[in-house]
Design a protein around this motif. Structure first.
Motif, PDB file in Angstrom:
ATOM      1  N   THR A 100      23.076  15.541  18.278  1.00  0.00           N
ATOM      2  CA  THR A 100      23.286  16.485  19.658  1.00  0.00           C
ATOM      3  C   THR A 100      22.318  17.514  19.674  1.00  0.00           C
ATOM      4  OG1 THR A 100      25.596  15.598  19.636  1.00  0.00           O
ATOM      5  CG2 THR A 100      24.963  17.376  21.259  1.00  0.00           C
ATOM      6  N   LEU A 101      22.331  18.242  18.867  1.00  0.00           N
ATOM      7  CA  LEU A 101      21.452  19.361  18.906  1.00  0.00           C
ATOM      8  C   LEU A 101      20.153  18.853  19.168  1.00  0.00           C
ATOM      9  CD1 LEU A 101      21.528  22.528  18.473  1.00  0.00           C
ATOM     10  CD2 LEU A 101      21.047  22.290  15.990  1.00  0.00           C
ATOM     11  N   LEU A 102      19.387  17.787  18.472  1.00  0.00           N
ATOM     12  CA  LEU A 102      18.109  17.578  18.874  1.00  0.00           C
ATOM     13  C   LEU A 102      17.828  17.088  20.380  1.00  0.00           C
ATOM     14  CD1 LEU A 102      15.142  16.341  18.020  1.00  0.00           C
ATOM     15  CD2 LEU A 102      16.472  14.126  17.565  1.00  0.00           C
ATOM     16  N   VAL A 103      18.986  16.548  20.671  1.00  0.00           N
ATOM     17  CA  VAL A 103      18.717  15.753  22.188  1.00  0.00           C
ATOM     18  C   VAL A 103      18.799  17.014  23.141  1.00  0.00           C
ATOM     19  CG1 VAL A 103      20.112  14.566  23.905  1.00  0.00           C
ATOM     20  CG2 VAL A 103      20.068  13.747  21.585  1.00  0.00           C
ATOM     21  N   PHE A 104      19.717  17.959  22.883  1.00  0.00           N
ATOM     22  CA  PHE A 104      19.761  19.135  23.988  1.00  0.00           C
ATOM     23  C   PHE A 104      18.693  20.076  23.650  1.00  0.00           C
ATOM     24  CE2 PHE A 104      24.002  16.941  24.365  1.00  0.00           C
ATOM     25  CZ  PHE A 104      23.970  16.855  25.752  1.00  0.00           C
ATOM     26  N   SER A 105      18.450  20.210  22.527  1.00  0.00           N
ATOM     27  CA  SER A 105      17.236  21.324  22.289  1.00  0.00           C
ATOM     28  C   SER A 105      15.860  20.843  22.906  1.00  0.00           C
ATOM     29  CB  SER A 105      16.784  21.429  20.820  1.00  0.00           C
ATOM     30  OG  SER A 105      18.008  21.890  20.060  1.00  0.00           O
ATOM     31  N   LEU A 106      15.657  19.466  23.226  1.00  0.00           N
ATOM     32  CA  LEU A 106      14.348  18.829  23.733  1.00  0.00           C
ATOM     33  C   LEU A 106      14.856  18.945  25.366  1.00  0.00           C
ATOM     34  CD1 LEU A 106      14.305  15.505  21.990  1.00  0.00           C
ATOM     35  CD2 LEU A 106      12.436  17.470  21.873  1.00  0.00           C
ATOM     36  N   LEU A 107      16.082  18.889  25.787  1.00  0.00           N
ATOM     37  CA  LEU A 107      16.132  19.038  27.214  1.00  0.00           C
ATOM     38  C   LEU A 107      15.891  20.801  27.644  1.00  0.00           C
ATOM     39  CD1 LEU A 107      19.675  16.979  27.901  1.00  0.00           C
ATOM     40  CD2 LEU A 107      17.106  16.364  28.436  1.00  0.00           C
ATOM     41  N   ALA A 108      16.233  21.499  26.520  1.00  0.00           N
ATOM     42  CA  ALA A 108      16.311  22.990  26.698  1.00  0.00           C
ATOM     43  C   ALA A 108      14.807  23.410  27.060  1.00  0.00           C
ATOM     44  CB  ALA A 108      16.809  23.595  25.630  1.00  0.00           C
ATOM     45  N   LEU A 109      13.725  22.395  26.484  1.00  0.00           N
ATOM     46  CA  LEU A 109      12.424  22.726  26.417  1.00  0.00           C
ATOM     47  C   LEU A 109      11.722  22.123  27.542  1.00  0.00           C
ATOM     48  CD1 LEU A 109      11.334  22.457  22.669  1.00  0.00           C
ATOM     49  CD2 LEU A 109      11.715  24.579  24.065  1.00  0.00           C
ATOM     50  N   SER A 110      12.458  21.308  28.579  1.00  0.00           N
ATOM     51  CA  SER A 110      12.227  20.645  29.547  1.00  0.00           C
ATOM     52  C   SER A 110      11.380  21.764  30.841  1.00  0.00           C
ATOM     53  CB  SER A 110      13.107  19.706  30.309  1.00  0.00           C
ATOM     54  OG  SER A 110      12.605  19.498  31.797  1.00  0.00           O
ATOM     55  N   SER A 111      10.443  21.409  31.737  1.00  0.00           N
ATOM     56  CA  SER A 111      10.303  22.075  32.821  1.00  0.00           C
ATOM     57  C   SER A 111      10.949  22.057  33.837  1.00  0.00           C
ATOM     58  CB  SER A 111       8.800  21.698  33.100  1.00  0.00           C
ATOM     59  OG  SER A 111       8.700  20.346  33.704  1.00  0.00           O
ATOM     60  N   ILE A 112      11.872  20.909  33.756  1.00  0.00           N
ATOM     61  CA  ILE A 112      12.827  20.743  35.039  1.00  0.00           C
ATOM     62  C   ILE A 112      14.290  21.568  34.863  1.00  0.00           C
ATOM     63  CG2 ILE A 112      14.254  18.938  36.308  1.00  0.00           C
ATOM     64  CD1 ILE A 112      12.140  16.697  35.127  1.00  0.00           C
ATOM     65  N   PRO A 113      14.371  22.550  35.975  1.00  0.00           N
ATOM     66  CA  PRO A 113      15.547  23.454  35.638  1.00  0.00           C
ATOM     67  C   PRO A 113      17.096  22.681  35.479  1.00  0.00           C
ATOM     68  CG  PRO A 113      14.247  24.126  37.480  1.00  0.00           C
ATOM     69  CD  PRO A 113      13.576  22.467  37.112  1.00  0.00           C
ATOM     70  N   VAL A 114      17.068  21.481  36.239  1.00  0.00           N
ATOM     71  CA  VAL A 114      18.409  21.051  35.877  1.00  0.00           C
ATOM     72  C   VAL A 114      18.632  20.632  34.169  1.00  0.00           C
ATOM     73  CG1 VAL A 114      19.643  18.887  36.185  1.00  0.00           C
ATOM     74  CG2 VAL A 114      18.478  19.933  38.247  1.00  0.00           C
ATOM     75  N   LEU A 115      17.458  19.972  33.664  1.00  0.00           N
ATOM     76  CA  LEU A 115      17.674  19.682  32.296  1.00  0.00           C
ATOM     77  C   LEU A 115      17.617  20.906  31.422  1.00  0.00           C
ATOM     78  CD1 LEU A 115      15.380  16.504  32.356  1.00  0.00           C
ATOM     79  CD2 LEU A 115      17.656  16.674  32.832  1.00  0.00           C
ATOM     80  N   ARG A 116      16.760  21.912  31.856  1.00  0.00           N
ATOM     81  CA  ARG A 116      16.803  23.000  30.845  1.00  0.00           C
ATOM     82  C   ARG A 116      18.106  23.753  31.156  1.00  0.00           C
ATOM     83  NH1 ARG A 116      12.315  24.870  33.085  1.00  0.00           N
ATOM     84  NH2 ARG A 116      13.090  26.512  34.446  1.00  0.00           N
ATOM     85  N   ALA A 117      18.672  23.679  32.055  1.00  0.00           N
ATOM     86  CA  ALA A 117      20.196  24.492  32.196  1.00  0.00           C
ATOM     87  C   ALA A 117      21.059  23.675  31.255  1.00  0.00           C
ATOM     88  CB  ALA A 117      20.339  24.539  33.524  1.00  0.00           C
ATOM     89  N   ILE A 118      21.036  22.376  31.391  1.00  0.00           N
ATOM     90  CA  ILE A 118      22.167  21.616  30.706  1.00  0.00           C
ATOM     91  C   ILE A 118      21.747  21.710  29.054  1.00  0.00           C
ATOM     92  CG2 ILE A 118      22.763  19.293  30.334  1.00  0.00           C
ATOM     93  CD1 ILE A 118      22.455  18.953  33.132  1.00  0.00           C
ATOM     94  N   GLY A 119      20.463  21.491  28.805  1.00  0.00           N
ATOM     95  CA  GLY A 119      20.011  21.750  27.559  1.00  0.00           C
ATOM     96  C   GLY A 119      20.257  22.931  26.801  1.00  0.00           C
ATOM     97  N   SER A 120      19.932  23.717  27.349  1.00  0.00           N
ATOM     98  CA  SER A 120      20.377  25.059  26.693  1.00  0.00           C
ATOM     99  C   SER A 120      21.423  25.459  26.467  1.00  0.00           C
ATOM    100  CB  SER A 120      19.534  26.315  27.413  1.00  0.00           C
ATOM    101  OG  SER A 120      20.118  26.507  28.793  1.00  0.00           O
TER     102      SER A 120
END
Length: 801
Positions: free
Chosen positions: A747-767
């Motif tokens: 889970t940490l791998l998945v959401f850490s990748l989302l936290a590095l996204s340039s898309i605000p939606v994915l970045r907010a969810i991931g972090s």
């Protein structure tokens, strides 16, 4: 004495039957995938994630965001060659796109004069022009016009004036074209628009597709770029396209690229993690089946229940499933061992697993009543996906696994790790201190708590936004924050109300308190104004007499102005011009953007540029109100912020209901205040800590942070439930620790990748969720685990079936 193996266990010992079950499962997934692919329609309309508009300001904002002409405009800049060559490129591109059905307007500044005024509308110039409002069209006016034309014919402007003379001796076409030019229109070089530096040729294109129609915009933008590429082949010219449609195309391309990268890394990470964790090549393959079932099932449910299209944010949210539903098979794999039937294993885990699934589904079910279509899609997708993954783990996966794998509890490394964990002190008052510190951090962190700016939710590159602002300024686009609005039951009343504002607005412009303004009444006067001008026009006989008088002793021939007589006659008999008559002309775009008609009411807008003091317009709007007409100054920025605030209120209310239902679900499952508190405390503390960390980091919270908090709470509840479920059996605690460590890492791998996204939606969810995973794991380990004892007896074999 052990019981005879059950029927299901005897079937498990036959590899061919397990293979047949796996193939059947895959075939069902392929069939569901085909159904989803056949019915799924994607939508990029951000309005799906906004609440229903309730105020006039919010309704206007929503209309303009999705369907208004402003959302359909594309601004084109051609550069890289000499100005003469750029002008030729501009004309060629304009000619190629003008007849394309994808576009309702293609303008480059070359439409001035007669070419910009359609032939069928020429007679209406006498109903549109204010030239003869103060002084009538009579012999004196015609005589003055003929004298002026003689001078024009002897000037450099002769080539422009001479073709107009027979039908338009007073040059009303040119007068209207000049009056309709916006105050900040770009300069014209070589008969086309150029920027101030003269280095870029500019075009303005309006697409038929709405700004948030990703398919239509992709087609339109692709057509523009492909057409230019063919025309500019071998040259140095380059084309730049900006605007809402171009942004949506770029966002879609970037989202697809990031999705592919994230999906590839996540899938690779999941397979490698399961290989390392279980030392088996079969389990990674089996673990993907519930995940694939969840994804396809969730998409199919949304596609069937929302025929209007599935939003891209909902699809993006599907990435999070990799970090959530894989927990279910991992717990099953970690607890499987020789001597324990897989069916009995999963049945023993089911109380904890089902409680976590039900609690998370109930939390998301509250979004079904939020009144927001996008949140309802998220709820349906998540609930369907989690339920399918859990049921697949419970009723299908045991039929595929090896019933006698090595026991995880026998791992020396895990036993040592668990021994060190047991040595950790159990926190007491320190948790209260942590909660108090988090609350103080949330309350006193510097900066705004909430992000209310809609533009910050878009993944548009800041450089592109800056370029968009620059080209809008070059093309003389008005400010978008303040707008004067007149609303009435009919079109003419709204047009008349805005026309009445012109003297006061002109005074503000003259006084330097307003740079400029635009309104539909500049292009399309109300029907009553047109009828009054029509009545003032002379009839054919009177006009011929006026011409004979004015031409007496003139250098012009007596019969040279017969086209003029015919046009005035047509204007005299024509019905008033309407907005529908403007279709296909450059005026159509200007009027449609400033005159909105919905639900039996007309809204006439007055766009403003360079407004210094909004209070000036407030007083002006109050004076212009009339019976049946509401005139007001709208602050579009305030309208967008109020929409976001209202949206957040609904989401927070849904979260409050979800929290109550979550507590109720855990209470029904555990029926012990002490056990319930031990399970809920890590989750509640995690929510406080995550919000505190985000606030201390200067993050302004958005809707997507709130959605992610629900997801983080569901994950934390799973961790605590399984630690609670492990009881005091040391071996079972070690197996649970192994499962939760594997789940947390994935889970940490998945959401850490989302936290590095340039898309605000994915970045907010991931972090948000990545922080939640760490906090949930640590706090669940410290709070929910039991003091271990060596079990005196092992689980008895399952009785015969």
């Amino acid at each position: 004495m052990s019981a005879r193996p059950g029927l299901r266990d005897r079937l498990l010992q036959r590899p061919r039957l397990r293979l047949a079950l796996a193939v059947a499962w895959l075939l069902v997934l392929l069939a569901l995938g085909w159904v989803a692919g056949a019915t799924l329609e994607f939508s990029g309309d951000l309005r799906r994630f906004l609440p229903d508009a309730r105020t006039p300001e919010q309704r206007l904002l929503m209309e303009e965001l999705g369907d208004g002409p402003g959302s359909r405009l594309l601004m084109l800049a051609i550069s890289g060659e000499a100005p003469e060559a750029l002008a030729a490129r501009s004309h060629a591109l304009q000619d190629a796109l003008a007849g394309d059905a994808r576009f309702t307007l293609v303008a480059n500044g070359g439409e001035a004069g007669l070419d910009g005024f359609p032939e069928r509308l020429l007679p209406y110039r006498y109903l549109l022009t204010p030239t003869f409002d103060a002084a009538p069209l009579d012999a004196d006016a015609l005589r003055d016009a003929f004298d002026a034309r003689l001078q024009d014919l002897g000037s450099p402007a002769a080539g422009l004036v001479e073709p107009l003379l027979p039908a338009d001796p007073t040059l009303e076409v040119l007068a209207l074209a000049e009056a309709w030019q916006p105050a900040g229109a770009p300069q014209r070089l070589h008969e086309v628009w150029f920027d101030r530096a003269g280095a870029q040729a500019l075009l303005l294109v309006e697409t038929r597709a709405a700004g948030f129609d990703p398919t239509g915009q992709l087609d339109a933008v692709g057509t523009i770029r492909d057409t230019f590429a063919r025309q500019a082949a071998g040259g140095d010219a380059t084309l730049e396209v900006v605007g809402p449609g171009a942004f949506s195309v770029d966002i879609g391309s970037r989202t697809q690229g990031e999705a592919q990268r994230i999906g590839l890394v996540d899938t690779t990470g999941l397979v490698l993690l399961l290989l390392v964790a279980y030392r088996s090549w079969k389990l990674p393959l089996l673990g993907v089946l519930p995940l694939a079932s969840a994804g396809i099932g969730g998409l199919t449910a949304v596609a069937l229940l929302f025929p209007g299209g599935v939003h891209g944010i909902t699809i993006a949210f599907g990435f999070t499933l990799i970090g959530v539903v894989q927990d279910y098979p991992i717990h099953f794999f970690s607890h499987q061992r020789a001597g324990l039937s897989p069916w009995r294993n999963v049945r023993g885990l089911w109380p904890a697993l089902s409680t976590g699934v039900v609690a998370t589904c109930i939390a998301y079910a509250t979004f079904l009543f939020s009144g927001v279509d996008g949140l309802r899609q998220l709820a349906v997708f998540t609930i369907a996906a989690l339920a399918i993954a859990a049921l697949a783990t419970r009723y299908l996966l045991p039929g595929l696994v090896d019933p006698a794998p090595p026991d995880i509890a026998g791992s020396v490394r895990l036993q040592r790790l668990w021994h060190r964990i047991e040595a950790l002190p159990r926190p007491t008052w320190s948790l209260a201190v942590l909660a108090l510190a988090a609350v103080l951090a949330i309350a006193f962190a510097p900066g705004a708590t909430w992000q209310n700016d809609l533009s910050k939710l878009t993944p548009v590159d800041p450089a592109s936004m800056q370029r968009d602002a620059e080209l809008r300024a070059e093309l003389g686009a008005p400010d978008v924050r303040y707008v004067l609005v007149a609303q009435a039951a009919d079109r003419d009343a709204a047009l008349a109300a805005t026309a009445a504002l012109r003297p006061a607005l002109d005074a503000l412009v003259a006084g330097g308190r307003l740079d400029g303004y635009d309104m539909a009444a500049r292009y399309l006067p109300g029907a009553d104004v047109q009828r009054a001008r029509q009545a003032a026009l002379p009839d054919t006989a009177a006009l011929r007499a006026m011409l004979a008088d004015a031409l007496a002793g003139s250098a012009f021939n007596d019969d040279a102005f017969e086209p003029f007589v015919e046009d005035v006659a047509r204007a005299k008999a024509a019905p008033p011009l309407t907005r529908e008559d403007l279709a296909g002309s450059p005026l159509a775009t200007a009027v449609s953007g400033l005159l909105l008609e919905r639900d039996g009411r007309t809204t006439a807008l007055v766009s403003l540029s360079g407004l210094d003091a909004p209070s000036d317009l407030d007083a002006l709007a109050a004076q212009a109100r009339a019976p049946g007409v509401d005139v007001r100054l709208l602050d579009m920025k305030a309208a967008s912020e109020s929409l976001v605030v209202e949206y957040r209120g609904r989401v927070l209310a849904a979260m409050a209901v979800a929290l109550v239902l979550l507590v109720g679900t855990v209470w029904i499952a555990l029926r012990s205040p002490r056990r319930v508190w031990r399970v809920l405390l890590p989750t509640l503390l995690t929510l406080l800590v995550v919000v505190a960390v985000l606030r201390l980091a200067g993050v302004e919270l958005t809707l997507f942070h709130l959605v992610a908090l629900i997801l983080a709470a569901g994950l934390g509840l799973d961790y605590a439930l399984f630690f609670e479920h492990a009881g005091q059996d040391r071996d079972d605690q070690i197996r649970t620790l192994h499962a939760i460590v594997v789940c947390s890492l994935m889970t940490l791998l998945v959401f850490s990748l989302l936290a590095l996204s340039s898309i605000p939606v994915l970045r907010a969810i991931g972090s948000t969720v990545a922080l939640g995973v760490v906090c949930n794991f640590v706090l669940s380990l410290l709070v929910a685990r039991h003091r271990a004892t060596i079990a005196a007896a092992r689980a008895e074999p399952e009785p015969a079936t």
